[in-house]
Write a protein that holds these residues in place. Sequence first.
Motif, mmCIF file in Angstrom:
data_model
loop_
_atom_site.group_PDB
_atom_site.id
_atom_site.type_symbol
_atom_site.label_atom_id
_atom_site.label_comp_id
_atom_site.label_asym_id
_atom_site.label_seq_id
_atom_site.Cartn_x
_atom_site.Cartn_y
_atom_site.Cartn_z
ATOM 1 N N ALA A 75 0.822 -1.210 0.000
ATOM 2 C CA ALA A 75 0.000 0.000 0.000
ATOM 3 C C ALA A 75 0.855 1.259 0.000
ATOM 4 C CB ALA A 75 -0.930 -0.008 1.215
ATOM 5 N N LEU A 76 1.984 1.206 0.753
ATOM 6 C CA LEU A 76 2.872 2.364 0.771
ATOM 7 C C LEU A 76 3.606 2.526 -0.565
ATOM 8 C CD1 LEU A 76 4.428 1.989 4.336
ATOM 9 C CD2 LEU A 76 2.709 3.646 3.597
ATOM 10 N N GLN A 133 3.200 7.238 -9.044
ATOM 11 C CA GLN A 133 3.952 8.434 -9.447
ATOM 12 C C GLN A 133 5.003 8.092 -10.493
ATOM 13 O OE1 GLN A 133 5.832 10.420 -6.204
ATOM 14 N NE2 GLN A 133 6.640 12.095 -7.475
ATOM 15 N N LEU A 134 5.712 6.970 -10.259
ATOM 16 C CA LEU A 134 6.713 6.549 -11.239
ATOM 17 C C LEU A 134 6.061 6.201 -12.570
ATOM 18 C CD1 LEU A 134 9.032 4.324 -9.006
ATOM 19 C CD2 LEU A 134 9.440 6.658 -9.789
ATOM 20 N N GLN A 135 4.877 5.525 -12.481
ATOM 21 C CA GLN A 135 4.167 5.200 -13.709
ATOM 22 C C GLN A 135 3.706 6.458 -14.421
ATOM 23 O OE1 GLN A 135 3.899 2.111 -14.947
ATOM 24 N NE2 GLN A 135 2.990 3.009 -16.786
ATOM 25 N N ALA A 136 3.230 7.431 -13.600
ATOM 26 C CA ALA A 136 2.824 8.707 -14.207
ATOM 27 C C ALA A 136 4.003 9.409 -14.855
ATOM 28 C CB ALA A 136 2.187 9.602 -13.135
ATOM 29 N N ASP A 154 4.650 7.549 -17.988
ATOM 30 C CA ASP A 154 3.654 7.916 -19.004
ATOM 31 C C ASP A 154 3.911 9.312 -19.540
ATOM 32 O OD1 ASP A 154 2.515 5.468 -18.571
ATOM 33 O OD2 ASP A 154 0.971 6.214 -17.213
ATOM 34 N N ARG A 155 4.241 10.232 -18.624
ATOM 35 C CA ARG A 155 4.518 11.595 -19.070
ATOM 36 C C ARG A 155 5.723 11.628 -20.006
ATOM 37 N NH1 ARG A 155 7.678 15.698 -17.321
ATOM 38 N NH2 ARG A 155 8.403 14.472 -15.552
ATOM 39 N N ALA A 156 6.740 10.820 -19.646
ATOM 40 C CA ALA A 156 7.916 10.759 -20.529
ATOM 41 C C ALA A 156 7.546 10.185 -21.898
ATOM 42 C CB ALA A 156 9.018 9.912 -19.877
ATOM 43 N N VAL A 157 6.671 9.152 -21.866
ATOM 44 C CA VAL A 157 6.234 8.576 -23.146
ATOM 45 C C VAL A 157 5.440 9.601 -23.950
ATOM 46 C CG1 VAL A 157 4.763 6.818 -24.184
ATOM 47 C CG2 VAL A 157 6.250 6.215 -22.291
ATOM 48 N N TYR A 158 4.501 10.316 -23.250
ATOM 49 C CA TYR A 158 3.709 11.326 -23.952
ATOM 50 C C TYR A 158 4.610 12.436 -24.498
ATOM 51 C CZ TYR A 158 -0.222 9.013 -21.673
ATOM 52 O OH TYR A 158 -1.127 8.088 -21.253
ATOM 53 N N GLU A 159 5.567 12.873 -23.679
ATOM 54 C CA GLU A 159 6.478 13.919 -24.158
ATOM 55 C C GLU A 159 7.303 13.430 -25.342
ATOM 56 O OE1 GLU A 159 8.830 15.073 -20.854
ATOM 57 O OE2 GLU A 159 7.229 16.255 -19.882
ATOM 58 N N ARG A 160 7.722 12.155 -25.271
ATOM 59 C CA ARG A 160 8.488 11.613 -26.389
ATOM 60 C C ARG A 160 7.615 11.531 -27.642
ATOM 61 N NH1 ARG A 160 10.257 7.731 -23.857
ATOM 62 N NH2 ARG A 160 8.833 6.080 -24.485
ATOM 63 N N ARG A 161 6.360 11.097 -27.446
ATOM 64 C CA ARG A 161 5.453 11.058 -28.598
ATOM 65 C C ARG A 161 5.174 12.455 -29.124
ATOM 66 N NH1 ARG A 161 0.878 6.619 -26.666
ATOM 67 N NH2 ARG A 161 2.244 4.780 -26.717
ATOM 68 N N ALA A 162 4.926 13.407 -28.181
ATOM 69 C CA ALA A 162 4.677 14.779 -28.618
ATOM 70 C C ALA A 162 5.872 15.342 -29.361
ATOM 71 C CB ALA A 162 4.333 15.657 -27.408
ATOM 72 N N LEU A 163 7.067 15.032 -28.855
ATOM 73 C CA LEU A 163 8.269 15.502 -29.530
ATOM 74 C C LEU A 163 8.393 14.866 -30.915
ATOM 75 C CD1 LEU A 163 10.897 17.114 -29.422
ATOM 76 C CD2 LEU A 163 11.975 15.154 -28.317
#
Length: 337
Positions: free
Chosen positions: A179-180, A187-190, A193-202
């Motif tokens: 749970a902890l 957060q790491l997954q987010a 995902d953000r890195a993937v989205y940024e890479r896709r956006a780039l």
Amino acid sequence: MTSIKRYPWMNHFLGSPTGYVVHLQRGTVKHQGVGQAFWYRPVNSVLSEVPVDDQELPTLFHASTLDFQDVSVQANVTYRFIDPVSVSSRLDFGLKPAGSAPAAGKEQVATIIGQLCQSHAIDLIATTTLAEALSHGVSRLRIVLTESLRADTRLKSTGIEILGVQVLAVQPESDVERALQTPVREQLQAEADRAVYERRALAVERERTISENEMASQIELATRREQLVGQEGANARRTATERAAAELINAQATAERQGISAIAEASQIRLVGEAAAARESATMEVYRGMDQATLLTLALKEAAGSLPNIGNLTITPDLLSGALAGLFRETPANAGE
């Protein structure tokens, strides 16, 4: 390694470099030290061997935090025996015959140190929350356990010296740990995902830039092609204009030449006609003063020049007489006039 050779009524002991042997005979110390070698009678002797090298004691216990959460503490204690005689008198390190139960001295030390560690750790963890225990529990427990074990009177009186304490882990229960870990994992997954989205956006931005560059290149090529077509058309029109002007000049020159030729030819014809008319006029003037016989002769001459070649001409008297009659008949008439 310690070895004991047994003989009738006597035994021979040969010690090891890491074992401190204490030989008691009827309650009196006869031999003691490291690496001893001696004979003894087993019927009235007691041998105890205390290890003098550093000992490692792993320990694991549970404790409850201030917010009633169970945590497990894993630690490792390093110690050694600094007074083997006291240790042999208070703990069981005796050398026993083969087949007997082994000495329980190390188990007794493990029990003592383990209980002391658990007692001090429970007192500390009971005053901290789970979050504090997980974040700062390892360092705090290491300091507390080291100080408390080194200051413990029982260990000192027994001849045990604590060299160091290492707290390896403070862990909650498995479900609480999961749970902890969930927020951190999310957060790491987010972040992933953000890195993937940024890479896709780039990548999309780069593809858009490439498409814009290609489109700009096509527009530039089309513009240059349009300019080229316009320039080619202008060149073609200029060439046609120049060709038409040249042809017009050639036509005008040809017309002028033809006009000059026609004028020259007309002048020549006129001159020739005038010359012929003058000649005819002069001829007629000449003919006007001639008599008929002369004119007839000239006419016959002209006619003879126009007639085809005659091989033979037969003139009969009738033909000659008729012609002469006609000639002489017309002459008087003309003379009367």
